[in-house]
Design a protein around this motif. Structure first.
Motif, PDB file in Angstrom:
ATOM      1  N   ASN A  74       0.866  -1.175   0.000  1.00  0.00           N
ATOM      2  CA  ASN A  74       0.000   0.000   0.000  1.00  0.00           C
ATOM      3  C   ASN A  74       0.904   1.227   0.000  1.00  0.00           C
ATOM      4  O   ASN A  74       1.276   1.747   1.048  1.00  0.00           O
ATOM      5  CB  ASN A  74      -0.913  -0.012   1.230  1.00  0.00           C
ATOM      6  N   TRP A  75       1.248   1.680  -1.193  1.00  0.00           N
ATOM      7  CA  TRP A  75       2.226   2.756  -1.314  1.00  0.00           C
ATOM      8  C   TRP A  75       1.707   4.076  -0.751  1.00  0.00           C
ATOM      9  O   TRP A  75       2.477   4.899  -0.259  1.00  0.00           O
ATOM     10  CB  TRP A  75       2.636   2.928  -2.775  1.00  0.00           C
ATOM     11  N   GLN A  76       0.386   4.286  -0.817  1.00  0.00           N
ATOM     12  CA  GLN A  76      -0.172   5.514  -0.264  1.00  0.00           C
ATOM     13  C   GLN A  76       0.045   5.560   1.243  1.00  0.00           C
ATOM     14  O   GLN A  76       0.433   6.598   1.805  1.00  0.00           O
ATOM     15  CB  GLN A  76      -1.661   5.621  -0.586  1.00  0.00           C
ATOM     16  N   VAL A  77      -0.189   4.422   1.902  1.00  0.00           N
ATOM     17  CA  VAL A  77       0.031   4.344   3.338  1.00  0.00           C
ATOM     18  C   VAL A  77       1.519   4.487   3.664  1.00  0.00           C
ATOM     19  O   VAL A  77       1.911   5.200   4.588  1.00  0.00           O
ATOM     20  CB  VAL A  77      -0.496   3.001   3.890  1.00  0.00           C
ATOM     21  N   ALA A  78       2.357   3.821   2.865  1.00  0.00           N
ATOM     22  CA  ALA A  78       3.798   3.858   3.111  1.00  0.00           C
ATOM     23  C   ALA A  78       4.353   5.275   3.012  1.00  0.00           C
ATOM     24  O   ALA A  78       5.094   5.734   3.888  1.00  0.00           O
ATOM     25  CB  ALA A  78       4.515   2.942   2.128  1.00  0.00           C
ATOM     26  N   LEU A  79       3.994   5.966   1.956  1.00  0.00           N
ATOM     27  CA  LEU A  79       4.570   7.288   1.712  1.00  0.00           C
ATOM     28  C   LEU A  79       3.936   8.389   2.557  1.00  0.00           C
ATOM     29  O   LEU A  79       4.499   9.484   2.653  1.00  0.00           O
ATOM     30  CB  LEU A  79       4.436   7.631   0.225  1.00  0.00           C
ATOM     31  N   SER A  80       2.789   8.101   3.156  1.00  0.00           N
ATOM     32  CA  SER A  80       2.124   9.127   3.964  1.00  0.00           C
ATOM     33  C   SER A  80       2.443   9.016   5.447  1.00  0.00           C
ATOM     34  O   SER A  80       1.945   9.809   6.245  1.00  0.00           O
ATOM     35  CB  SER A  80       0.598   9.035   3.774  1.00  0.00           C
ATOM     36  N   ARG A  81       3.256   8.063   5.828  1.00  0.00           N
ATOM     37  CA  ARG A  81       3.610   7.922   7.233  1.00  0.00           C
ATOM     38  C   ARG A  81       4.374   9.147   7.722  1.00  0.00           C
ATOM     39  O   ARG A  81       5.291   9.613   7.058  1.00  0.00           O
ATOM     40  CB  ARG A  81       4.491   6.689   7.430  1.00  0.00           C
ATOM     41  N   PRO A  82       4.004   9.665   8.876  1.00  0.00           N
ATOM     42  CA  PRO A  82       4.732  10.835   9.408  1.00  0.00           C
ATOM     43  C   PRO A  82       6.136  10.443   9.844  1.00  0.00           C
ATOM     44  O   PRO A  82       6.390   9.298  10.219  1.00  0.00           O
ATOM     45  CB  PRO A  82       3.876  11.262  10.607  1.00  0.00           C
ATOM     46  N   SER A  83       7.029  11.397   9.812  1.00  0.00           N
ATOM     47  CA  SER A  83       8.409  11.147  10.221  1.00  0.00           C
ATOM     48  C   SER A  83       8.497  10.975  11.733  1.00  0.00           C
ATOM     49  O   SER A  83       7.788  11.643  12.482  1.00  0.00           O
ATOM     50  CB  SER A  83       9.316  12.298   9.782  1.00  0.00           C
ATOM     51  N   GLY A  84       9.362  10.079  12.156  1.00  0.00           N
ATOM     52  CA  GLY A  84       9.622   9.894  13.572  1.00  0.00           C
ATOM     53  C   GLY A  84      10.872  10.644  13.991  1.00  0.00           C
ATOM     54  O   GLY A  84      11.497  11.349  13.197  1.00  0.00           O
ATOM     55  N   SER A  85      11.245  10.484  15.230  1.00  0.00           N
ATOM     56  CA  SER A  85      12.435  11.154  15.747  1.00  0.00           C
ATOM     57  C   SER A  85      13.699  10.478  15.223  1.00  0.00           C
ATOM     58  O   SER A  85      13.832   9.261  15.279  1.00  0.00           O
ATOM     59  CB  SER A  85      12.432  11.122  17.274  1.00  0.00           C
ATOM     60  N   TRP A  86      14.629  11.288  14.735  1.00  0.00           N
ATOM     61  CA  TRP A  86      15.889  10.733  14.264  1.00  0.00           C
ATOM     62  C   TRP A  86      16.732  10.245  15.440  1.00  0.00           C
ATOM     63  O   TRP A  86      17.428   9.226  15.331  1.00  0.00           O
ATOM     64  CB  TRP A  86      16.661  11.780  13.459  1.00  0.00           C
ATOM     65  N   LEU A  87      16.636  10.936  16.570  1.00  0.00           N
ATOM     66  CA  LEU A  87      17.476  10.595  17.711  1.00  0.00           C
ATOM     67  C   LEU A  87      16.934   9.410  18.502  1.00  0.00           C
ATOM     68  O   LEU A  87      17.676   8.505  18.876  1.00  0.00           O
ATOM     69  CB  LEU A  87      17.624  11.812  18.627  1.00  0.00           C
ATOM     70  N   SER A  88      15.623   9.431  18.766  1.00  0.00           N
ATOM     71  CA  SER A  88      15.042   8.354  19.580  1.00  0.00           C
ATOM     72  C   SER A  88      14.280   7.325  18.750  1.00  0.00           C
ATOM     73  O   SER A  88      13.691   6.406  19.307  1.00  0.00           O
ATOM     74  CB  SER A  88      14.084   8.960  20.624  1.00  0.00           C
ATOM     75  N   GLY A  89      14.311   7.468  17.421  1.00  0.00           N
ATOM     76  CA  GLY A  89      13.638   6.511  16.554  1.00  0.00           C
ATOM     77  C   GLY A  89      14.588   5.859  15.564  1.00  0.00           C
ATOM     78  O   GLY A  89      14.777   4.637  15.575  1.00  0.00           O
ATOM     79  N   VAL A  90      15.212   6.657  14.709  1.00  0.00           N
ATOM     80  CA  VAL A  90      16.080   6.118  13.667  1.00  0.00           C
ATOM     81  C   VAL A  90      17.336   5.484  14.266  1.00  0.00           C
ATOM     82  O   VAL A  90      17.705   4.354  13.920  1.00  0.00           O
ATOM     83  CB  VAL A  90      16.461   7.219  12.654  1.00  0.00           C
ATOM     84  N   LEU A  91      18.021   6.212  15.176  1.00  0.00           N
ATOM     85  CA  LEU A  91      19.251   5.677  15.760  1.00  0.00           C
ATOM     86  C   LEU A  91      19.028   4.368  16.523  1.00  0.00           C
ATOM     87  O   LEU A  91      19.790   3.410  16.348  1.00  0.00           O
ATOM     88  CB  LEU A  91      19.897   6.719  16.669  1.00  0.00           C
ATOM     89  N   PRO A  92      17.991   4.263  17.387  1.00  0.00           N
ATOM     90  CA  PRO A  92      17.747   2.976  18.047  1.00  0.00           C
ATOM     91  C   PRO A  92      17.412   1.859  17.061  1.00  0.00           C
ATOM     92  O   PRO A  92      17.819   0.711  17.275  1.00  0.00           O
ATOM     93  CB  PRO A  92      16.548   3.274  18.961  1.00  0.00           C
TER      94      PRO A  92
END
Length: 456
Positions: free
Chosen positions: A182-200
């Motif tokens: 579901n590309w619409q759902v995938a691309l519409s996801r809000p961004s998370g925190s880079w520090l407490s989301g992406v890094l972990p």
């Protein structure tokens, strides 16, 4: 001093860069890659952030690539090299960690194989209850134990063919996910925190992949053919592990758009199975389960050998009983008591990642700071007079303890696991950074002692 007791003989160095690449590729073409993708999504990241975390997490294989180059340069396997870093007796620390690593992953593979069998119950109209789960565990666990009668050569051939078949089927699955996502759902996801989301997210993937595999990297690097460029060893190791892992994790990210509950599912394999055509799912899951059996047997044998290097020598029947009991009791807890595979898996990776991140950071710092002109064979021999290298040992203890202080999960809560360190795996990065700082301090102290001795 017999150097052959330490160094691999030239006649045994048969690995080419292409063979090295395949070995790492085959070792990482596994269904757990999809699970890592689901775990990344659980950090509430946008599609772009999730793919970025998958890419950087996969590139954690830069660490095994570096370790493999050291193994090739010295012609020495990992735990013999680490004798120089920790001392012959102090080296029992990484040996013990390696044993825990092997047994832990062995249990994860048994749980995974059991859950793959359980996921297929719907096809044969078998209810999913405690009894049928126990039967699946008994069947898969029994296959693992009985497969121990096979030779290493037979296991190698089976694993090779399963890797080819599984790899081809995985390509089909990835195409299926691309078409059904579901590309619409995938691309519409809000961004998370880079520090407490992406890094972990990156750290938990790195803990279970590149950092974990670093303990075996020199074991393969030491067997690379003489004359091979170190850069070829580095990239064959790095890309051989990173490419399949990244593709599978990206597939797990895409699958989460088809099955939004995948990231929090207690049975991710059952949910994954339900997203596939039933006829294809049966073939795929059977091949995936079959591919885990040789890995389990090799881990069982390696665990026994590792105990011997620590100084615990037990017979094969005792080893089989001991490790068999461990890898049955852990799945029993996860499948029948906890009921949460992903939660238990993350706890395992968190604890393991802290211990291994500090170990490999110290190992690489020691190599770069003290062994640039090569390793002294005398330090790596069993008869070495340096029983304890306190710089490495103390650095590991401080870094590991600090990592735990900044970590919390369902069974442990560190006093400093607050704010950005709460409910994530950033403790893995903390442990690695502290280990590097400690080794710089060790280097400065060593230099000052050297200057003082020279002046006197």
């Amino acid at each position: 001093m017999n150097n052959e007791n330490v160094k691999v003989l030239d006649k045994d160095k048969t690995l080419t860069p292409s063979k090295l690449f395949y070995n790492w590729f085959a070792a990482n073409v596994g269904i757990m890659g999809f699970v890592f993708g689901a775990m990344i999504v659980a950090y509430h990241l946008s599609f772009g952030q999730a793919i970025f975390a998958s890419l950087i997490g996969g590139l954690s294989f830069l660490v095994p690539g570096w370790v493999a180059m050291i193994g090739q340069r010295e012609g020495v396997t990992t735990f013999k090299l680490s004798r120089a870093t920790y001392g012959t007796h102090g080296n029992k620390i990484p040996n013990a960690i390696a044993w825990f690593n092997m047994v832990g992953w062995l249990a994860v593979n048994v749980i995974t194989g059991t859950m793959l069998l359980i996921a297929m119950y719907d096809v044969i109209n078998v209810p999913k209850n405690g009894l049928t789960k126990a039967i699946a565990l008994a069947v898969f666990g029994g296959l693992v134990l009985f497969s121990g009668l096979l030779t290493e050569a037979a296991l190698g051939k089976i694993q090779t063919w399963i890797s080819y078949i599984f790899g081809a089927l995985t390509v089909v699955i990835l195409i299926f996910f691309l078409m059904k996502a579901n590309w619409q759902v995938a691309l519409s996801r809000p961004s998370g925190s880079w520090l407490s989301g992406v890094l972990p997210a990156i750290s938990i993937v790195a803990a279970g992949s590149g950092i974990s595999w670093s303990m075996a990297a020199a074991d393969w690097g030491a067997y690379v053919r003489p004359g091979t460029r170190p850069s070829h060893t580095f990239w064959s190791t790095t890309l051989g592990g990173a490419i399949p892992l990244f593709l599978l994790m990206a597939g797990g990210v895409l699958l989460s758009t088809i099955k939004p509950g995948l990231a929090t599912a207690s049975d991710p394999f059952g949910m994954m199975y339900s997203a596939l055509p039933s006829w294809f799912g049966v073939i795929y899951f059977l091949v995936a389960a079959g591919g885990l059996i040789p890995q389990c047997i090799v881990s069982l044998r390696s665990a026994r050998i590792n105990l011997a290097t620590i100084g615990i020598r037990i017979s094969q029947p005792v080893s089989l009983t001991l490790h068999g009991a461990i890898v049955i009791l852990i799945p029993v807890y996860v499948l029948f008591i906890s009921g949460n595979f992903l939660g238990s898996f993350e706890i395992f990776l968190s604890f393991l990642g802290i211990c291994l991140a500090s170990w490999v950071a110290i190992f690489l710092c020691d190599s770069a700071m003290f062994r640039m002109n090569g390793y002294d064979v005398a330090l790596m021999a069993p008869s070495s007079r340096v029983h304890y290298n306190w710089g490495g040992i103390i650095s590991w203890g401080i870094a590991t303890l600090t990592g735990f202080l900044f970590t919390n999960n369902a069974v442990w809560s560190g006093p400093f696991a607050r704010g950005i360190f709460r409910n994530n795996s950033l403790g893995v990065f903390v442990a690695a950074i502290v280990a590097i700082i400690c080794m710089f301090i060790v280097k400065m102290i060593t230099n000052r002692i050297g200057v003082s001795e020279a002046q006197s």
